[in-house]
Design an enzyme around this catalytic site. Structure first.
Site, short mmCIF file in Angstrom:
data_model
loop_
_atom_site.label_atom_id
_atom_site.label_comp_id
_atom_site.label_asym_id
_atom_site.label_seq_id
_atom_site.Cartn_x
_atom_site.Cartn_y
_atom_site.Cartn_z
N ASP A 107 0.88 -1.29 0.04
CA ASP A 107 0.08 -0.07 -0.04
C ASP A 107 0.62 1.27 -0.03
OD1 ASP A 107 0.72 -0.77 2.78
OD2 ASP A 107 -1.29 -0.33 3.44
N CYS A 108 1.86 1.16 0.52
CA CYS A 108 2.78 2.54 0.65
C CYS A 108 3.37 2.75 -0.80
CB CYS A 108 4.09 2.31 1.37
SG CYS A 108 3.67 2.23 3.15
#
Length: 168
Positions: A107-108
């Site tokens: 997700d980063c």
């Protein structure tokens, strides 16, 4: 060498021992701040801040800066080494915090990629920064897509490798 980094993760405070798994949330925070600035159309009103934040994402994309590529860690990115040490591809991902953290997170990486794409055509970025090229964008996308598990979900750090009953 590693002992100098212990205080980033382990310390004693007034109410006892404290520990954290990251050395901050700089990458995560910067990605969302840039997305918000781009969406609000504020980048050209705050060009220095926008350029500094973009430069931070440029520097922290894993194993993409000249300094990172010349480090001993880069040799571990080669396919034979990844296979030997059961490591997922890292090059092109973004960490939760800083390049010192060094682990790509799905997700980063997604939010970092989105922030970079939002900023690509902003005038103050094009004038002040080295724009992240397409090859590096593809590497980020590769990290994301290769973190998809067989069941369709996305892993945070590494794909499921074990039996379903203990990965659940």
């Amino acid at each position: 060498r590693h002992l100098t980094r212990v205080p980033d993760y382990l310390w004693v405070s007034e109410d006892g021992m404290k520990m954290q798994g990251y050395n901050g949330s700089q990458g995560w925070d910067t990605s969302f701040a840039l997305q918000a600035f781009a969406e609000a159309g504020l980048c050209d009103e705050f060009p220095e801040m926008s350029a500094a934040a973009y430069t931070y994402l440029n520097r922290t994309q894993i194993l993409c800066s000249p300094a990172a590529r010349s480090s001993p860690a880069f040799e571990f990115e080669q396919p034979a080494m990844r296979k030997r040490y059961y490591r997922h591809v890292s090059e092109g991902g973004w960490p939760f915090s800083s390049s010192a953290h060094g682990w790509p997170i799905s997700d980063c990486t997604s939010e970092g990629l989105k922030a970079v794409l939002c900023m690509r055509d902003v005038a103050c970025i094009r004038e002040r920064c080295d724009v992240i090229g397409e090859e590096r964008l593809y590497k980020a996308l590769n990290v994301i897509l290769t973190l998809q598990n067989v069941d369709g979900g996305f892993a945070t750090y590494e794909n499921n490798r074990g039996y379903r009953w203990y990965e659940w």
